[in-house]
Design a protein around this motif. Structure first.
Motif, PDB file in Angstrom:
ATOM      1  N   SER A 177       0.825  -1.205   0.000  1.00 40.03           N
ATOM      2  CA  SER A 177       0.000   0.000   0.000  1.00 40.03           C
ATOM      3  C   SER A 177       0.861   1.257   0.000  1.00 40.03           C
ATOM      4  N   ASP A 178       0.383   2.250  -0.733  1.00 38.19           N
ATOM      5  CA  ASP A 178       1.001   3.580  -0.810  1.00 38.19           C
ATOM      6  C   ASP A 178       2.355   3.576  -1.513  1.00 38.19           C
ATOM      7  N   GLU A 179       2.690   2.512  -2.194  1.00 40.76           N
ATOM      8  CA  GLU A 179       3.932   2.502  -2.967  1.00 40.76           C
ATOM      9  C   GLU A 179       3.746   3.272  -4.275  1.00 40.76           C
ATOM     10  N   ARG A 201      -4.405  -3.621  -2.774  1.00 36.83           N
ATOM     11  CA  ARG A 201      -3.562  -2.504  -2.352  1.00 36.83           C
ATOM     12  C   ARG A 201      -3.964  -1.224  -3.079  1.00 36.83           C
ATOM     13  N   ASN A 202      -3.768  -0.101  -2.391  1.00 38.61           N
ATOM     14  CA  ASN A 202      -3.892   1.205  -3.027  1.00 38.61           C
ATOM     15  C   ASN A 202      -2.486   1.742  -3.279  1.00 38.61           C
ATOM     16  N   TYR A 203      -2.171   1.995  -4.506  1.00 31.72           N
ATOM     17  CA  TYR A 203      -0.824   2.446  -4.846  1.00 31.72           C
ATOM     18  C   TYR A 203      -0.895   3.327  -6.090  1.00 31.72           C
ATOM     19  N   THR A 204       0.223   3.911  -6.438  1.00 27.31           N
ATOM     20  CA  THR A 204       0.296   4.832  -7.575  1.00 27.31           C
ATOM     21  C   THR A 204       1.257   4.281  -8.615  1.00 27.31           C
ATOM     22  N   SER A 229      -4.487   4.805  -9.475  1.00 26.14           N
ATOM     23  CA  SER A 229      -3.939   6.152  -9.605  1.00 26.14           C
ATOM     24  C   SER A 229      -2.736   6.112 -10.542  1.00 26.14           C
TER      25      SER A 229
END
Length: 368
Positions: A177-179, A201-204, A229
């Motif tokens: 997450s957040d990577e 996971r939430n990632y960019t 994202s």
């Protein structure tokens, strides 16, 4: 040897694929591998042979013809080698008494504790004796062996059909997450991998557009439509952004014997920038891209070039006469710039690729 009608039918099938490969009507590692496998399946089903050497010679001759038609699509030769390996394996299994398997396999070792579901129908334990070069019934050898060979080829086909799912199933273990992930170009394998991770996971994702093909635009659009994202950036921004990137994920066109790879042009730039910031570089690729070959051209690329007018158009008349424009399809990325290969049979460091090649192909098929 094949009879005339069967030989002519096989010839037509092979020449049709040869023509499409030369014209680049079939492109991409997986597409060419599937087309090659379909041709080999038809060739084996129609071939007449009275011993294993005759069959191997038929397959090798077809393989040479296809590889010569498009030597830059390495998965064509890889598929032929894989089928030859399975043919010999099934022949030895059918002609020898069953034995307890004691050989060590890296792929099996990596998958211990993660047994794969059996997707093929268990083969019959009833053994019919193989008799090569039978003067009374020359077709008996082929008649007994062909059903087993067709099952083996179907196993390879199933592997190609499910390669994206098998690579993506452990995506959540590699992306957190957040990577911030950087990738470039359009790779269906990487796309499936990133989309699978997005379920957990939430990632960019930062996508380099990969000029002049601009495949990154298609990748960015696909990832964005999946709710990830995504930022699309020019290739010149890769080094400037690398300090913020947690991981670089690349696709591969071919994985070479030394653990290096041919990948979309721009991959060498991304991998070199990642090394300067100690950012891990992960490669997602099916095991059918393993190639028992070396980079014999030069240290930074493959001998495969696109239309130079995409880089410098002919409208720049004065400049065109004064420069040589090179538009390579692929970069050669050295093994020391890569950290791990994620394949459909587990994760492997570049240093273990040679062992996987030994398990996947026979040494005598390195040169078809």
């Amino acid at each position: 040897m094949a009879s005339d009608p069967q030989s002519a039918a096989n010839q037509r099938i092979v020449e049709d694929l040869v023509s499409r490969l030369r014209r680049r009507q079939v492109v991409g590692s997986r597409a060419t591998a599937l087309e090659t496998l379909l041709v080999l399946r038809q060739v084996v089903s129609k071939a007449r042979f009275s011993n294993i050497d005759q069959l191997v010679n038929v397959i090798r001759s077809v393989g040479r013809r296809l590889v010569e038609a498009q030597p830059k699509e390495h998965s064509v030769g890889n598929t032929v080698r894989k089928v030859l390996h399975h043919i010999r394996e099934e022949y030895h299994t059918a002609s020898e008494p069953p034995a307890i398997e004691t050989s060590f396999s890296i792929a099996k070792f990596v998958l211990q504790g993660q047994p794969r579901r059996q997707t093929t129908i268990p083969r019959s334990e009833t053994r019919v004796p193989l008799k090569e070069n039978d003067p009374d019934d020359p077709d008996s050898f082929a008649r007994v062996l062909k059903p087993v060979l067709m099952e083996a080829i179907q196993d390879v086909f199933d592997e190609l059909e499910t390669v994206y799912d098998n690579i993506s199933k452990n995506a959540k273990d590699h992306i957190h997450s957040d990577e911030i992930i950087l990738t470039l170009g359009m790779s269906t394998t990487v796309q499936s991998f990133l989309k699978a991770a997005a379920h957990y996971r939430n990632y960019t994702v930062i996508v380099a557009e990969t000029a002049p093909s601009y495949g990154g635009r298609e990748m960015a659009k696909s990832l964005s439509s999946a709710g990830i994202s995504t930022f699309l950036v020019p290739d010149s921004s890769i080094y400037a952004l690398m300090s913020r990137v947690n991981k670089v994920i690349l696709g591969a066109h071919a994985i070479l014997a030394n653990g290096g790879m041919f990948a979309t042009s721009g991959s060498l730039l991304a991998a070199t920038a990642a090394r300067s910031y100690s950012t891990p570089v992960v490669v997602c690729a099916g095991q059918f891209k393993l190639t028992p070959l070396w980079n014999l051209y030069h240290e930074y690329g493959a001998l495969d070039f696109g239309d130079p007018s995409a880089v410098l158009g002919f409208e720049e008349g004065d400049l065109v006469d004064k420069v040589d424009v090179v538009n390579p399809y692929y970069d050669y990325v050295q093994p020391e710039l890569l950290d791990v290969f994620i394949t459909n049979y587990g994760d492997h460091p570049p240093s273990s690729i040679y062992r996987l090649l030994k398990e996947t192909y026979d040494d005598e098929d390195n040169e078809l």
